[in-house]
Write an enzyme that holds these catalytic residues in place. Structure first.
Site, mmCIF file in Angstrom:
data_model
loop_
_atom_site.group_PDB
_atom_site.id
_atom_site.type_symbol
_atom_site.label_atom_id
_atom_site.label_comp_id
_atom_site.label_asym_id
_atom_site.label_seq_id
_atom_site.Cartn_x
_atom_site.Cartn_y
_atom_site.Cartn_z
ATOM 1 N N GLY A 216 0.811 -1.218 0.000
ATOM 2 C CA GLY A 216 0.000 0.000 0.000
ATOM 3 C C GLY A 216 0.840 1.261 0.000
ATOM 4 O O GLY A 216 2.040 1.248 -0.299
ATOM 5 N N CYS A 217 0.187 2.361 0.379
ATOM 6 C CA CYS A 217 0.745 3.695 0.138
ATOM 7 C C CYS A 217 1.954 4.064 0.999
ATOM 8 O O CYS A 217 2.662 5.010 0.681
ATOM 9 C CB CYS A 217 -0.349 4.746 0.328
ATOM 10 N N PHE A 218 2.193 3.346 2.096
ATOM 11 C CA PHE A 218 3.347 3.703 2.934
ATOM 12 C C PHE A 218 4.661 3.163 2.386
ATOM 13 O O PHE A 218 5.742 3.543 2.822
ATOM 14 C CB PHE A 218 3.151 3.208 4.380
#
Length: 390
Positions: A163-165
């Site tokens: 995901g985005c991290f």
């Protein structure tokens, strides 16, 4: 007879991990955000949902995004109508696209980074590949190794479904690899394709619609190594420290699930509040050892999950508007490209700093922070040190 300690010392690099080159790539298909609601509701056969379309228009208007790039063209979607429904079995069709396109787009970004680095690709010792777009075996890391013609002995690590991290995660990993393996040159690639998440609208799941308004495709690559060869390699940023933490009381705030219908996306409304409420703790833990407590005195690279997150972080920390300029610029020009975003922002910052005649790659400042936010809620905090510009 040598000792284990002598072997261990010989394996370690002397200096900090350093970003030596950056490359980015997007699909050719560019989507204008102002006309996207009409296109999206037409291609998904949802034009009868007039109220929902108006909501989606407002989401797009408030997104601060001008354009995005997407591999999925109208032609591809017409060939795969199940992908245009809200919850139709379509994983096979999505997988067929991403297993090819994720490594291919990653290759494009990697080639640009290798060209800037200026060294033969045979000197790449490690590969870290990250994507939230599909899974396969052997993975996208293997496919990229073949596509680029890297040595068969390159040490690979594949990260799926982060995901985005994860733009912060890959830098943290590259730092550990570069500093613990003398002479290592780590190719890091984040490649994201929205073919795995694209779906039609449903008035019962507005969080899914938020994703349709924000997400775009892109790949970014960096080359990381310690002890740059003087006169041969050009340092851009030093990676000083890297940390990961889970935010309290944030379970279920962002999650995704790979199902027959593709990757479903779920988001709670209080995500911006959860991040802005906890961000100062991460900043203090990172910068207290350096004696820095003025958040306007450092340069900023923050994953642009959406404008609400950026606005609340800015307000909570009292940041001047120009602090998130590079971050907002990338959001405007590309949308949210998940893990690749922070590397695009890193590239934007060093380029704009040089173009505007600033004294360092970090907007004329020495110290900076790179933040990744994503499912968990997980936060990656990377402290960077800029490099003087001639």
């Amino acid at each position: 007879m040598v000792t284990v300690e002598e072997v261990r010392r010989a394996q370690r690099a002397e200096g900090p991990a350093t970003v030596l080159a950056i490359g980015t790539a997007t699909p050719a298909n560019c989507v204008d955000q102002s006309t996207y609601p009409d296109y999206y509701f037409r291609i998904t056969n949802s034009e009868h949902m007039t109220e929902l379309k108006e909501k989606f228009k407002r989401m797009c208007d408030k997104s601060n995004i001008k354009r995005r790039y997407m591999h999925l063209t109208e032609e591809i979607l017409k060939e795969n109508p199940a992908m245009c429904e809200y919850m139709a079995p379509s994983l096979d069709a999505r997988q067929d696209i991403v297993v090819v396109e994720v490594p291919r787009l990653g290759k494009e970004a990697a080639q640009k980074a290798i060209k800037e680095w200026g060294q033969p690709k045979s000197k790449i010792t490690h590969l870290v590949f990250c994507t939230t777009s599909g899974v396969d075996m052997p993975g996208a890391d293997y496919q990229l190794t073949k596509l680029l013609g890297l040595r068969p002995s390159v040490k690979r690590f594949m990260m799926y479904q982060q995901g985005c991290f994860a733009g912060g995660t890959v830098l943290r990993m590259a730092k550990d690899l570069a500093e613990n393996n003398a002479g290592a040159r780590v190719l890091v690639v984040c490649s994201e394709i929205t073919a795995v998440t694209f779906r039609g609208p449903a008035d019962t799941h507005l969080d899914s619609l938020v994703g349709q308004a924000l997400f775009g495709d892109g790949a970014a690559a960096v080359i990381v190594g310690s002890d740059p060869v003087v006169g041969v390699e050009r340092p851009l940023f030093q990676i000083v420290t890297a940390a990961q933490t889970l935010l309290p009381d944030s379970h279920g705030a962002i999650d995704g699930h790979l199902r027959e219908v593709g990757l479903t996306f779920h988001l709670l409304k209080d995500v911006p509040g959860l991040i802005s409420k906890n961000i100062e703790k991460s900043l203090k833990e990172a910068f207290d050892p350096l004696g820095i407590s003025d958040w306007n005195s450092v340069f900023w690279i923050a994953h642009p999950g959406g404008p609400a997150i950026l606005d609340q972080v800015e307000e909570k920390l009292g940041l001047k508007p120009e602090k998130l300029r590079s971050t907002r610029q990338v959001l405007s020009e590309y949308g949210n490209m998940s893990s690749a975003c922070v590397l695009f922002i890193l590239d934007e910052m060093r380029k704009s700093s040089a173009k505007e005649g600033m004294s360092t790659t970090g907007e004329g400042l020495d110290w900076g922070v790179l933040f990744g936010f994503g499912p968990g809620l997980t936060v990656e905090t990377v402290v960077l040190h800029s490099v003087p510009l001639n």
